[in-house]
Design an enzyme around this catalytic site. Sequence first.
Site, PDB file in Angstrom:
ATOM      1  N   SER A 103       0.808  -1.217   0.000  1.00 44.03           N
ATOM      2  CA  SER A 103       0.000   0.000   0.000  1.00 44.03           C
ATOM      3  C   SER A 103       0.846   1.274   0.000  1.00 44.03           C
ATOM      4  O   SER A 103       1.587   1.544  -0.942  1.00 44.03           O
ATOM      5  CB  SER A 103      -0.935  -0.042   1.222  1.00 44.03           C
ATOM      6  OG  SER A 103      -1.841   1.024   1.218  1.00 44.03           O
ATOM      7  N   ASP A 147     -10.786  -3.602  -4.591  1.00 42.70           N
ATOM      8  CA  ASP A 147     -10.143  -2.645  -3.696  1.00 42.70           C
ATOM      9  C   ASP A 147     -10.873  -1.303  -3.776  1.00 42.70           C
ATOM     10  O   ASP A 147     -10.840  -0.629  -4.808  1.00 42.70           O
ATOM     11  CB  ASP A 147      -8.672  -2.476  -4.118  1.00 42.70           C
ATOM     12  CG  ASP A 147      -7.888  -1.560  -3.191  1.00 42.70           C
ATOM     13  OD1 ASP A 147      -8.502  -0.889  -2.337  1.00 42.70           O
ATOM     14  OD2 ASP A 147      -6.648  -1.520  -3.311  1.00 42.70           O
ATOM     15  N   HIS A 161      -8.193  -4.597  -0.587  1.00 45.93           N
ATOM     16  CA  HIS A 161      -6.902  -3.916  -0.487  1.00 45.93           C
ATOM     17  C   HIS A 161      -5.867  -4.731   0.276  1.00 45.93           C
ATOM     18  O   HIS A 161      -4.669  -4.632   0.000  1.00 45.93           O
ATOM     19  CB  HIS A 161      -7.112  -2.565   0.205  1.00 45.93           C
ATOM     20  CG  HIS A 161      -5.916  -1.682   0.201  1.00 45.93           C
ATOM     21  ND1 HIS A 161      -5.461  -1.043  -0.932  1.00 45.93           N
ATOM     22  CD2 HIS A 161      -5.050  -1.323   1.209  1.00 45.93           C
ATOM     23  CE1 HIS A 161      -4.387  -0.327  -0.636  1.00 45.93           C
ATOM     24  NE2 HIS A 161      -4.113  -0.482   0.653  1.00 45.93           N
TER      25      HIS A 161
END
Length: 483
Positions: free
Chosen positions: A277, A371, A404
Amino acid sequence: MILPRAKLLASYWPVRLKAAIKLHGRLTGCIRGMAFSAQQADEPWITATPRVCLHDVPTTLKAGGLPPHSPVTLSASLIDEKGTEFCSCAYYVTDGAGNVDVRTAESVGGSYEGVFPAGLLTTLAPAPHEFQSHRLFRRNTSLPWKIQVSVLNAHQPPGTKAEVMAKVEMERLLMGPGVRRLPVREGRVRGALYLPPGDGPFPGIVDMFGSIGGLMEFRSALLASRGFASLSLAFFDYDDLPNTTENLDLSYFEEAVEVLLAVPEVIPDRCGAVANSRSGDILLSMATLLPAVKAVVGVSCSTIALGSTLIYKGKVFKQGYDMDQITFEKTNRGPWVGSLQQQFTTDNPAMIPVEEADEDTHFLLAVGGDDPWGFQHSLAPFRERMLSHNRHNFETVLYPGTGHIIEPPYNAFNYQSFHRHIPTKEHLTKGIIFQWGGKPHSTCTAQEDFWRRMRTFLMNHVQDESPWYQQYLTQYTPKTPPN
Protein backbone atom coordinates in the site's frame (compact mmCIF):
# COMPACT_ATOMS: atom_id res chain seq x y z
CA MET A 1 22.24 -4.07 15.89
CA ILE A 2 22.40 -7.18 18.05
CA LEU A 3 23.87 -9.78 15.72
CA PRO A 4 25.65 -12.91 17.00
CA ARG A 5 28.62 -14.13 15.07
CA ALA A 6 28.37 -17.04 12.66
CA LYS A 7 30.40 -19.35 14.90
CA LEU A 8 28.07 -18.81 17.81
CA LEU A 9 25.10 -19.41 15.53
CA ALA A 10 26.63 -22.60 14.21
CA SER A 11 27.08 -24.00 17.70
CA TYR A 12 23.88 -22.80 19.37
CA TRP A 13 21.06 -22.83 16.86
CA PRO A 14 21.41 -26.39 15.49
CA VAL A 15 21.03 -27.64 19.07
CA ARG A 16 17.93 -25.47 19.46
CA LEU A 17 16.59 -26.71 16.12
CA LYS A 18 17.08 -30.40 17.02
CA ALA A 19 15.26 -29.87 20.31
CA ALA A 20 12.38 -28.11 18.55
CA ILE A 21 12.09 -30.83 15.92
CA LYS A 22 12.15 -33.51 18.62
CA LEU A 23 9.37 -31.71 20.50
CA HIS A 24 7.36 -31.31 17.30
CA GLY A 25 7.69 -35.04 16.65
CA ARG A 26 6.37 -35.86 20.11
CA LEU A 27 3.45 -33.48 19.59
CA THR A 28 2.65 -35.02 16.22
CA GLY A 29 2.68 -38.49 17.71
CA CYS A 30 0.32 -37.45 20.50
CA ILE A 31 -2.00 -35.78 18.01
CA ARG A 32 -2.23 -38.87 15.85
CA GLY A 33 -2.89 -41.04 18.88
CA MET A 34 -5.71 -38.80 20.06
CA ALA A 35 -7.28 -38.68 16.61
CA PHE A 36 -7.25 -42.49 16.35
CA SER A 37 -8.69 -43.14 19.79
CA ALA A 38 -11.32 -40.42 19.37
CA GLN A 39 -12.63 -41.88 16.15
CA GLN A 40 -13.03 -45.31 17.74
CA ALA A 41 -15.32 -43.91 20.44
CA ASP A 42 -19.11 -43.73 20.23
CA GLU A 43 -19.12 -40.14 21.39
CA PRO A 44 -18.67 -36.88 19.45
CA TRP A 45 -15.12 -36.09 18.34
CA ILE A 46 -13.25 -33.54 16.23
CA THR A 47 -9.74 -33.63 14.77
CA ALA A 48 -7.46 -31.04 13.16
CA THR A 49 -4.80 -32.31 10.74
CA PRO A 50 -2.18 -31.04 11.29
CA ARG A 51 -3.02 -29.67 14.70
CA VAL A 52 0.38 -27.95 15.13
CA CYS A 53 1.86 -26.34 12.01
CA LEU A 54 3.13 -23.15 10.41
CA HIS A 55 0.37 -20.64 9.86
CA ASP A 56 0.66 -20.88 6.06
CA VAL A 57 -0.22 -24.61 6.11
CA PRO A 58 -3.83 -25.67 5.48
CA THR A 59 -5.55 -27.63 8.24
CA THR A 60 -8.32 -30.18 7.69
CA LEU A 61 -11.10 -30.35 10.27
CA LYS A 62 -13.20 -33.49 10.66
CA ALA A 63 -15.94 -34.20 13.17
CA GLY A 64 -17.86 -37.40 13.86
CA GLY A 65 -19.71 -39.53 16.37
CA LEU A 66 -22.74 -37.30 15.76
CA PRO A 67 -26.36 -38.14 14.90
CA PRO A 68 -26.82 -38.69 11.13
CA HIS A 69 -28.36 -35.91 9.05
CA SER A 70 -28.38 -33.53 12.02
CA PRO A 71 -27.60 -29.80 12.29
CA VAL A 72 -24.31 -28.99 14.03
CA THR A 73 -22.13 -25.92 14.39
CA LEU A 74 -18.36 -25.80 14.09
CA SER A 75 -17.15 -22.82 16.10
CA ALA A 76 -13.65 -21.28 16.32
CA SER A 77 -12.37 -18.76 18.85
CA LEU A 78 -9.13 -17.18 20.03
CA ILE A 79 -7.93 -14.40 22.31
CA ASP A 80 -5.31 -12.01 20.93
CA GLU A 81 -2.49 -10.37 22.88
CA LYS A 82 -4.69 -7.46 23.89
CA GLY A 83 -7.35 -9.76 25.32
CA THR A 84 -9.77 -9.27 22.43
CA GLU A 85 -11.89 -12.29 21.55
CA PHE A 86 -12.32 -13.29 17.89
CA CYS A 87 -14.69 -15.98 16.73
CA SER A 88 -16.30 -17.61 13.69
CA CYS A 89 -18.84 -20.35 13.11
CA ALA A 90 -20.23 -22.51 10.33
CA TYR A 91 -23.50 -24.44 10.14
CA TYR A 92 -23.28 -27.99 8.81
CA VAL A 93 -25.58 -30.98 8.47
CA THR A 94 -23.90 -34.30 9.22
CA ASP A 95 -23.82 -37.04 6.58
CA GLY A 96 -25.40 -40.45 6.90
CA ALA A 97 -22.57 -41.67 9.13
CA GLY A 98 -22.81 -38.66 11.46
CA ASN A 99 -19.61 -37.04 10.13
CA VAL A 100 -18.51 -33.62 8.84
CA ASP A 101 -15.40 -33.14 6.68
CA VAL A 102 -14.83 -29.45 5.86
CA ARG A 103 -12.99 -30.40 2.65
CA THR A 104 -16.22 -31.62 1.07
CA ALA A 105 -19.13 -30.56 3.30
CA GLU A 106 -21.07 -27.38 2.55
CA SER A 107 -21.71 -24.82 5.23
CA VAL A 108 -25.34 -23.73 5.08
CA GLY A 109 -24.84 -20.58 7.14
CA GLY A 110 -22.92 -18.82 9.87
CA SER A 111 -19.76 -16.88 9.03
CA TYR A 112 -19.65 -18.33 5.50
CA GLU A 113 -21.54 -20.62 3.14
CA GLY A 114 -20.47 -23.37 0.76
CA VAL A 115 -17.39 -25.58 0.72
CA PHE A 116 -14.60 -23.55 2.30
CA PRO A 117 -11.96 -25.70 4.10
CA ALA A 118 -10.21 -22.66 5.57
CA GLY A 119 -13.44 -20.84 6.33
CA LEU A 120 -13.26 -20.89 10.14
CA LEU A 121 -9.75 -19.40 10.09
CA THR A 122 -10.43 -16.86 7.34
CA THR A 123 -13.66 -15.49 8.83
CA LEU A 124 -12.42 -15.01 12.41
CA ALA A 125 -13.83 -11.64 13.45
CA PRO A 126 -14.31 -9.71 16.70
CA ALA A 127 -16.83 -11.44 18.96
CA PRO A 128 -20.25 -9.76 19.18
CA HIS A 129 -19.36 -8.01 22.45
CA GLU A 130 -16.08 -6.59 21.07
CA PHE A 131 -15.33 -3.44 19.04
CA GLN A 132 -16.08 -4.65 15.51
CA SER A 133 -13.20 -2.89 13.76
CA HIS A 134 -10.30 -4.57 15.56
CA ARG A 135 -7.71 -6.00 13.17
CA LEU A 136 -6.41 -9.46 13.99
CA PHE A 137 -2.66 -9.85 13.62
CA ARG A 138 0.08 -11.29 15.81
CA ARG A 139 2.40 -8.74 17.37
CA ASN A 140 4.62 -11.18 19.28
CA THR A 141 5.67 -13.60 16.55
CA SER A 142 7.14 -16.10 19.03
CA LEU A 143 3.62 -16.89 20.24
CA PRO A 144 1.56 -19.35 18.19
CA TRP A 145 -2.06 -18.74 17.42
CA LYS A 146 -4.07 -21.01 19.73
CA ILE A 147 -7.49 -21.52 18.22
CA GLN A 148 -10.23 -23.47 19.98
CA VAL A 149 -12.50 -25.32 17.55
CA SER A 150 -15.68 -26.78 19.02
CA VAL A 151 -18.60 -28.88 17.88
CA LEU A 152 -21.97 -27.56 19.08
CA ASN A 153 -25.40 -29.13 18.80
CA ALA A 154 -27.78 -27.49 16.30
CA HIS A 155 -27.04 -24.17 14.58
CA GLN A 156 -25.73 -21.65 17.10
CA PRO A 157 -24.94 -17.93 16.59
CA PRO A 158 -21.33 -16.61 16.70
CA GLY A 159 -19.86 -16.34 20.18
CA THR A 160 -22.50 -18.56 21.73
CA LYS A 161 -21.79 -20.30 25.03
CA ALA A 162 -23.77 -23.44 24.16
CA GLU A 163 -22.67 -26.83 25.45
CA VAL A 164 -19.54 -28.12 23.69
CA MET A 165 -19.88 -31.66 22.33
CA ALA A 166 -16.21 -31.99 21.30
CA LYS A 167 -13.26 -29.65 20.88
CA VAL A 168 -9.67 -29.43 19.66
CA GLU A 169 -7.01 -26.71 19.97
CA MET A 170 -5.01 -25.77 16.90
CA GLU A 171 -1.56 -24.21 17.27
CA ARG A 172 -0.40 -22.24 14.27
CA LEU A 173 3.18 -20.99 14.33
CA LEU A 174 4.59 -17.86 12.74
CA MET A 175 8.18 -18.85 13.57
CA GLY A 176 9.23 -22.35 12.53
CA PRO A 177 11.69 -24.43 14.59
CA GLY A 178 15.10 -22.73 14.74
CA VAL A 179 14.04 -19.37 13.28
CA ARG A 180 15.80 -16.48 15.02
CA ARG A 181 14.57 -12.97 15.70
CA LEU A 182 17.26 -10.33 16.16
CA PRO A 183 16.37 -6.72 17.08
CA VAL A 184 17.99 -4.18 14.77
CA ARG A 185 19.34 -0.80 15.90
CA GLU A 186 22.14 -0.07 13.46
CA GLY A 187 22.80 3.58 12.64
CA ARG A 188 19.38 5.00 11.84
CA VAL A 189 17.87 1.62 10.94
CA ARG A 190 15.18 0.22 13.23
CA GLY A 191 13.47 -3.13 12.87
CA ALA A 192 13.84 -6.85 13.45
CA LEU A 193 15.82 -9.38 11.45
CA TYR A 194 14.47 -12.90 11.06
CA LEU A 195 16.92 -15.63 10.07
CA PRO A 196 16.18 -19.24 9.12
CA PRO A 197 17.96 -22.02 11.03
CA GLY A 198 21.53 -22.71 9.96
CA ASP A 199 24.43 -20.69 8.61
CA GLY A 200 23.03 -19.79 5.20
CA PRO A 201 23.68 -18.12 2.88
CA PHE A 202 20.05 -17.03 2.65
CA PRO A 203 18.35 -14.67 0.18
CA GLY A 204 17.74 -11.35 1.95
CA ILE A 205 14.45 -9.44 1.94
CA VAL A 206 13.49 -5.99 3.24
CA ASP A 207 9.89 -6.22 4.45
CA MET A 208 7.70 -3.12 4.95
CA PHE A 209 4.06 -2.37 5.64
CA GLY A 210 2.19 0.82 4.84
CA SER A 211 0.60 3.67 6.73
CA ILE A 212 -0.22 1.49 9.73
CA GLY A 213 3.16 2.60 11.13
CA GLY A 214 5.25 0.91 13.79
CA LEU A 215 6.71 -2.54 13.15
CA MET A 216 4.70 -5.39 11.63
CA GLU A 217 6.69 -8.62 11.83
CA PHE A 218 4.43 -11.59 11.08
CA ARG A 219 5.27 -11.77 7.35
CA SER A 220 9.01 -11.66 8.04
CA ALA A 221 8.64 -14.47 10.58
CA LEU A 222 6.89 -16.66 8.01
CA LEU A 223 9.39 -15.74 5.27
CA ALA A 224 12.25 -16.82 7.54
CA SER A 225 10.37 -20.04 8.23
CA ARG A 226 10.47 -20.59 4.45
CA GLY A 227 14.17 -19.93 3.94
CA PHE A 228 14.52 -16.13 3.62
CA ALA A 229 16.49 -13.72 5.79
CA SER A 230 13.86 -11.03 6.25
CA LEU A 231 14.42 -7.59 7.73
CA SER A 232 11.12 -6.29 9.06
CA LEU A 233 11.74 -2.57 8.66
CA ALA A 234 10.03 0.29 10.48
CA PHE A 235 10.11 3.73 8.88
CA PHE A 236 7.86 5.87 11.06
CA ASP A 237 6.07 5.90 14.40
CA TYR A 238 8.49 3.46 15.98
CA ASP A 239 11.27 3.91 18.55
CA ASP A 240 13.11 7.16 17.71
CA LEU A 241 11.89 7.36 14.10
CA PRO A 242 9.75 10.29 12.90
CA ASN A 243 6.06 10.25 13.81
CA THR A 244 4.89 11.25 10.33
CA THR A 245 5.59 10.41 6.69
CA GLU A 246 5.57 14.01 5.46
CA ASN A 247 9.24 13.74 4.46
CA LEU A 248 10.91 10.40 3.70
CA ASP A 249 14.66 10.16 3.21
CA LEU A 250 15.33 7.30 0.81
CA SER A 251 18.88 7.08 2.12
CA TYR A 252 17.36 5.46 5.22
CA PHE A 253 16.16 2.54 3.10
CA GLU A 254 19.52 2.39 1.33
CA GLU A 255 21.14 2.06 4.75
CA ALA A 256 18.71 -0.72 5.63
CA VAL A 257 19.77 -2.63 2.51
CA GLU A 258 23.42 -2.23 3.48
CA VAL A 259 22.70 -3.49 7.00
CA LEU A 260 20.90 -6.55 5.64
CA LEU A 261 23.60 -7.43 3.10
CA ALA A 262 26.33 -7.14 5.75
CA VAL A 263 24.82 -9.99 7.80
CA PRO A 264 27.16 -13.03 7.46
CA GLU A 265 24.29 -15.45 6.79
CA VAL A 266 22.87 -13.37 3.89
CA ILE A 267 23.75 -13.51 0.18
CA PRO A 268 25.74 -10.26 -0.05
CA ASP A 269 25.39 -9.03 -3.64
CA ARG A 270 21.63 -8.48 -3.95
CA CYS A 271 18.34 -8.52 -2.08
CA GLY A 272 14.62 -8.28 -2.57
CA ALA A 273 11.98 -6.06 -0.98
CA VAL A 274 8.29 -6.44 -0.18
CA ALA A 275 5.90 -3.60 0.63
CA ASN A 276 2.21 -2.88 1.04
CA SER A 277 0.00 0.00 0.00
CA ARG A 278 1.38 3.34 1.20
CA SER A 279 5.00 2.10 1.21
CA GLY A 280 4.75 1.09 -2.45
CA ASP A 281 6.31 4.38 -3.53
CA ILE A 282 9.27 3.61 -1.26
CA LEU A 283 9.53 0.10 -2.70
CA LEU A 284 9.55 1.26 -6.33
CA SER A 285 12.00 4.05 -5.51
CA MET A 286 14.36 1.47 -4.00
CA ALA A 287 14.13 -0.60 -7.18
CA THR A 288 14.82 2.50 -9.26
CA LEU A 289 17.69 3.98 -7.23
CA LEU A 290 19.42 1.12 -5.41
CA PRO A 291 21.44 -1.30 -7.61
CA ALA A 292 21.46 -4.02 -4.93
CA VAL A 293 17.65 -4.30 -4.90
CA LYS A 294 16.92 -6.80 -7.68
CA ALA A 295 13.43 -8.09 -6.92
CA VAL A 296 10.50 -6.11 -5.54
CA VAL A 297 7.04 -7.32 -4.59
CA GLY A 298 4.30 -4.72 -4.31
CA VAL A 299 1.08 -5.72 -2.53
CA SER A 300 -1.73 -3.27 -3.32
CA CYS A 301 1.20 -1.03 -4.07
CA SER A 302 1.08 2.71 -4.75
CA THR A 303 2.97 3.48 -7.95
CA ILE A 304 2.90 7.21 -7.18
CA ALA A 305 4.53 9.12 -4.34
CA LEU A 306 1.70 9.33 -1.87
CA GLY A 307 1.46 12.12 0.68
CA SER A 308 5.22 12.39 1.16
CA THR A 309 8.16 14.27 -0.23
CA LEU A 310 10.71 11.62 -1.22
CA ILE A 311 14.26 12.85 -0.74
CA TYR A 312 17.44 11.16 -1.91
CA LYS A 313 20.95 12.43 -1.24
CA GLY A 314 19.68 15.82 -0.19
CA LYS A 315 17.50 16.40 -3.26
CA VAL A 316 13.78 15.96 -3.88
CA PHE A 317 13.30 12.75 -5.84
CA LYS A 318 9.50 12.94 -6.00
CA GLN A 319 6.97 15.36 -4.62
CA GLY A 320 4.07 13.28 -3.38
CA TYR A 321 0.43 13.68 -4.24
CA ASP A 322 -1.30 15.80 -1.61
CA MET A 323 -3.56 13.40 0.27
CA ASP A 324 -5.60 16.30 1.62
CA GLN A 325 -7.14 16.45 -1.85
CA ILE A 326 -8.77 13.05 -1.43
CA THR A 327 -12.45 13.14 -0.57
CA PHE A 328 -13.20 10.56 2.10
CA GLU A 329 -16.69 9.13 1.85
CA LYS A 330 -18.64 7.18 4.44
CA THR A 331 -20.05 3.89 3.14
CA ASN A 332 -23.48 2.47 3.91
CA ARG A 333 -21.87 0.05 6.38
CA GLY A 334 -20.15 2.85 8.27
CA PRO A 335 -16.41 2.72 7.35
CA TRP A 336 -14.77 5.34 5.17
CA VAL A 337 -13.02 5.07 1.80
CA GLY A 338 -11.15 7.45 -0.47
CA SER A 339 -10.40 6.33 -4.02
CA LEU A 340 -7.10 7.13 -5.73
CA GLN A 341 -8.25 5.83 -9.12
CA GLN A 342 -7.91 9.17 -10.90
CA GLN A 343 -4.30 9.57 -9.77
CA PHE A 344 -2.99 6.37 -11.38
CA THR A 345 -2.02 7.69 -14.79
CA THR A 346 1.20 7.40 -16.81
CA ASP A 347 1.64 11.17 -16.95
CA ASN A 348 1.16 11.84 -13.23
CA PRO A 349 4.37 13.67 -12.21
CA ALA A 350 4.24 11.84 -8.86
CA MET A 351 4.61 8.42 -10.54
CA ILE A 352 7.85 6.64 -9.67
CA PRO A 353 10.05 6.31 -12.82
CA VAL A 354 10.19 2.51 -12.66
CA GLU A 355 11.46 2.32 -16.24
CA GLU A 356 14.79 3.70 -14.98
CA ALA A 357 15.48 0.62 -12.86
CA ASP A 358 18.24 -1.75 -13.98
CA GLU A 359 17.15 -4.26 -16.61
CA ASP A 360 17.91 -7.13 -14.22
CA THR A 361 15.65 -5.67 -11.52
CA HIS A 362 12.34 -7.51 -11.49
CA PHE A 363 8.88 -6.38 -10.38
CA LEU A 364 5.88 -8.36 -9.12
CA LEU A 365 2.76 -6.30 -8.38
CA ALA A 366 -0.48 -7.77 -7.06
CA VAL A 367 -3.76 -6.00 -6.33
CA GLY A 368 -7.34 -6.95 -5.55
CA GLY A 369 -10.11 -6.34 -8.04
CA ASP A 370 -12.45 -5.23 -5.25
CA ASP A 371 -10.14 -2.64 -3.70
CA PRO A 372 -12.29 0.38 -2.77
CA TRP A 373 -9.17 2.56 -2.78
CA GLY A 374 -8.72 2.05 -6.52
CA PHE A 375 -5.25 0.51 -6.48
CA GLN A 376 -6.31 -2.00 -9.14
CA HIS A 377 -6.18 0.94 -11.56
CA SER A 378 -2.44 1.32 -10.95
CA LEU A 379 -1.55 -1.81 -12.97
CA ALA A 380 -2.38 -0.54 -16.48
CA PRO A 381 -0.29 2.68 -16.22
CA PHE A 382 2.56 0.68 -14.69
CA ARG A 383 2.54 -1.82 -17.57
CA GLU A 384 2.20 0.94 -20.15
CA ARG A 385 5.11 2.87 -18.65
CA MET A 386 7.35 -0.22 -18.64
CA LEU A 387 6.43 -1.45 -22.13
CA SER A 388 6.83 2.01 -23.67
CA HIS A 389 10.48 1.78 -22.60
CA ASN A 390 10.80 -1.80 -23.88
CA ARG A 391 10.93 -3.22 -20.36
CA HIS A 392 9.52 -6.70 -19.80
CA ASN A 393 11.02 -7.47 -16.40
CA PHE A 394 7.71 -7.42 -14.54
CA GLU A 395 4.62 -9.43 -13.60
CA THR A 396 1.23 -8.09 -12.55
CA VAL A 397 -1.61 -10.01 -10.94
CA LEU A 398 -5.22 -8.93 -10.40
CA TYR A 399 -7.22 -11.05 -7.95
CA PRO A 400 -11.01 -10.86 -8.43
CA GLY A 401 -13.14 -10.52 -5.31
CA THR A 402 -10.12 -9.46 -3.27
CA GLY A 403 -9.81 -6.13 -1.48
CA HIS A 404 -6.90 -3.92 -0.49
CA ILE A 405 -5.38 -6.25 2.10
CA ILE A 406 -3.52 -9.33 0.82
CA GLU A 407 -1.57 -11.14 3.53
CA PRO A 408 0.01 -14.57 4.01
CA PRO A 409 -2.62 -17.32 3.75
CA TYR A 410 -5.07 -18.10 6.55
CA ASN A 411 -4.76 -14.71 8.19
CA ALA A 412 -8.22 -13.51 9.11
CA PHE A 413 -10.08 -11.65 6.37
CA ASN A 414 -10.18 -7.96 7.17
CA TYR A 415 -13.08 -6.08 5.56
CA GLN A 416 -12.70 -3.02 7.78
CA SER A 417 -10.47 -1.85 10.62
CA PHE A 418 -9.60 1.15 12.73
CA HIS A 419 -6.65 2.93 11.10
CA ARG A 420 -4.79 5.38 13.29
CA HIS A 421 -2.40 6.84 10.71
CA ILE A 422 -3.77 8.64 7.70
CA PRO A 423 -1.13 10.18 5.43
CA THR A 424 -2.57 13.70 5.54
CA LYS A 425 -1.50 16.60 7.68
CA GLU A 426 -5.03 17.21 8.88
CA HIS A 427 -5.94 13.67 9.89
CA LEU A 428 -2.57 12.07 10.65
CA THR A 429 -3.16 11.08 14.25
CA LYS A 430 -6.94 11.21 14.57
CA GLY A 431 -7.68 7.75 13.23
CA ILE A 432 -10.71 6.49 11.35
CA ILE A 433 -12.41 3.20 10.42
CA PHE A 434 -11.47 2.28 6.86
CA GLN A 435 -13.12 -0.19 4.51
CA TRP A 436 -10.73 -2.54 2.69
CA GLY A 437 -13.14 -4.50 0.49
CA GLY A 438 -13.12 -8.05 -0.80
CA LYS A 439 -14.84 -11.32 0.11
CA PRO A 440 -13.47 -13.98 2.50
CA HIS A 441 -13.28 -16.98 0.13
CA SER A 442 -11.86 -15.00 -2.80
CA THR A 443 -9.31 -13.33 -0.53
CA CYS A 444 -8.20 -16.66 0.95
CA THR A 445 -7.73 -18.14 -2.54
CA ALA A 446 -5.74 -15.08 -3.63
CA GLN A 447 -3.52 -15.22 -0.55
CA GLU A 448 -2.76 -18.91 -1.07
CA ASP A 449 -1.77 -18.26 -4.68
CA PHE A 450 0.17 -15.08 -4.04
CA TRP A 451 2.16 -16.51 -1.13
CA ARG A 452 3.49 -19.28 -3.40
CA ARG A 453 4.00 -16.90 -6.32
CA MET A 454 5.86 -14.32 -4.21
CA ARG A 455 8.25 -16.83 -2.63
CA THR A 456 9.08 -18.40 -6.01
CA PHE A 457 9.68 -14.95 -7.52
CA LEU A 458 12.00 -13.87 -4.69
CA MET A 459 13.93 -17.13 -4.64
CA ASN A 460 14.48 -16.99 -8.41
CA HIS A 461 15.65 -13.40 -8.62
CA VAL A 462 17.47 -12.99 -5.31
CA GLN A 463 19.10 -16.37 -4.83
CA ASP A 464 19.20 -18.24 -8.14
CA GLU A 465 20.23 -15.25 -10.29
CA SER A 466 22.88 -14.05 -7.84
CA PRO A 467 26.39 -14.33 -9.37
CA TRP A 468 27.84 -14.50 -5.85
CA TYR A 469 25.56 -17.40 -4.96
CA GLN A 470 26.36 -19.30 -8.15
CA GLN A 471 30.07 -18.90 -7.41
CA TYR A 472 29.44 -20.05 -3.85
CA LEU A 473 27.79 -23.23 -5.13
CA THR A 474 30.86 -24.13 -7.18
CA GLN A 475 33.03 -23.90 -4.07
CA TYR A 476 30.62 -25.34 -1.54
CA THR A 477 31.64 -28.53 0.21
CA PRO A 478 28.92 -30.20 2.27
CA LYS A 479 29.82 -30.76 5.89
CA THR A 480 30.49 -34.37 6.80
CA PRO A 481 27.92 -35.48 9.39
CA PRO A 482 29.40 -36.72 12.66
CA ASN A 483 29.65 -40.48 13.16
